[in-house]
Design a protein around this motif. Structure first.
Motif: not given
Length: 321
Positions: A12-13, A98-100, A172-178
């Motif tokens: 995660l970036l 996390q996504m779920f 992943i260009h985010n701070f969580f698994c969206d």
């Protein structure tokens, strides 16, 4: 041919790569999470302890607080740990989990807000039939239905995303698994899955918004017929907090999920993600407590009881010594 690989973890970036910002952001997000924790769990505890708040409105509000706390907890502690350790690696299974859970509780909030709008419609438009309309069974069905819809939506979207093959990149260009951020890494059926995500999101959001819109059309028609200023302001104040919460929540969700993946700006998505994963769960208890006389009154009663109990314990110890 596209290069496929078996992905076992993601990187995660995060929000920033600047070392100078790591500590300030850690402190800021820690404070936000603590306020979220105290605010939402405090609201649930307050509603449970005060019998005057055992009404349908506060039943839904307690569920909203539970959902806010839950989906904030699915994301924020992990982000805080990354700021502290610098380790931005998340395993394949942890990412899917996390996504779920985030999708479950975010979707549940969507339908809970619709249920709360219907509750306000029943209270304002049909006050004489309110107790027979919003029975315990009806409230329970609406709340359970919200969680079931969240579970189904999460199962479809997360299953659909992780069923795909991933390319060589696992960043992943985010701070969580969206979902949108992870979906951009897939090789196969990316556009089809993007369309599926938009269709499902549109169905969930606009179904809830339709219920909210129709409820408030009837509410405002009823309010416009109230001639006394006191009755007018009382009816309007019961809906003000909910309207503000709805505006903040749906404004952010529409920005995130109802645009094609090709038009997503990663930086804009990160800002929107911070807002709906951390800021909204923190704001909701404030919105409902600061504008609500019943919540303020219940808080004062609990505080006074706690103070009396503490004084009694202190006096008992003094006399004992």
């Amino acid at each position: 041919m596209e290069n496929h690989t078996e992905v076992t973890y993601f990187i995660l970036l995060g929000l920033t790569n600047s070392p100078k910002l790591q500590v300030p952001l850690f402190i800021m997000f820690t404070l936000i999470y603590l306020i979220t924790l105290i605010g939402n769990l405090g609201m649930i505890t307050l509603i449970l302890l005060d019998s005057h708040l055992h009404t349908p409105m506060y039943f839904f509000l307690s569920n909203l607080s539970l959902v806010d706390f839950s989906y904030a907890s699915a994301v924020t502690p992990k982000v805080m740990a990354w700021f502290l350790t610098g380790n931005k690696v998340i395993s394949y299974n942890a990412c899917a989990t996390q996504m779920f859970f985030f999708a479950v509780f975010a979707t549940a909030e969507n339908y809970l807000l619709a249920s709360m709008a219907y509750d306000r419609y029943a209270a304002v438009c049909k006050p004489l039939h309110y107790s027979t309309t919003m029975t315990t069974g009806v409230c329970a069905c609406l709340a359970i239905g919200s969680y079931v819809c969240g579970f189904l939506n999460a199962s479809i979207n997360v299953g659909d995303t992780f069923y795909l093959s991933f390319c060589t990149s696992n960043v992943i260009h985010n701070f969580f698994c969206d979902i949108p951020a992870v979906m951009t890494l897939t090789c196969s059926r990316k556009h089809i899955n993007g369309i599926i995500l938009i269709i499902i999101s549109c169905f969930n959001i606009f179904l809830a918004l339709f219920v909210i819109f129709i409820s408030y059309v009837f509410i405002f028609i009823t309010i416009s017929k109230i001639h006394s200023k006191e009755g007018y302001h009382k009816a309007l104040s019961t809906c003000a907090s909910h309207l503000l919460t709805v505006s903040i929540f749906y404004g952010t969700v529409i920005i995130m999920y109802l645009q094609p993946s090709s038009s997503h700006s990663m930086d804009a998505d990160k800002i929107a993600s911070v807002f709906y994963t951390m800021v909204i769960p923190m704001l909701n208890p404030m919105v409902y407590s600061l504008r609500n006389k019943e919540v303020k009154s219940a808080f004062k009663k609990i505080f006074e009881k706690a103070k009396l109990s503490l004084d009694f314990v202190i006096m008992h110890r003094i006399h004992k010594n």
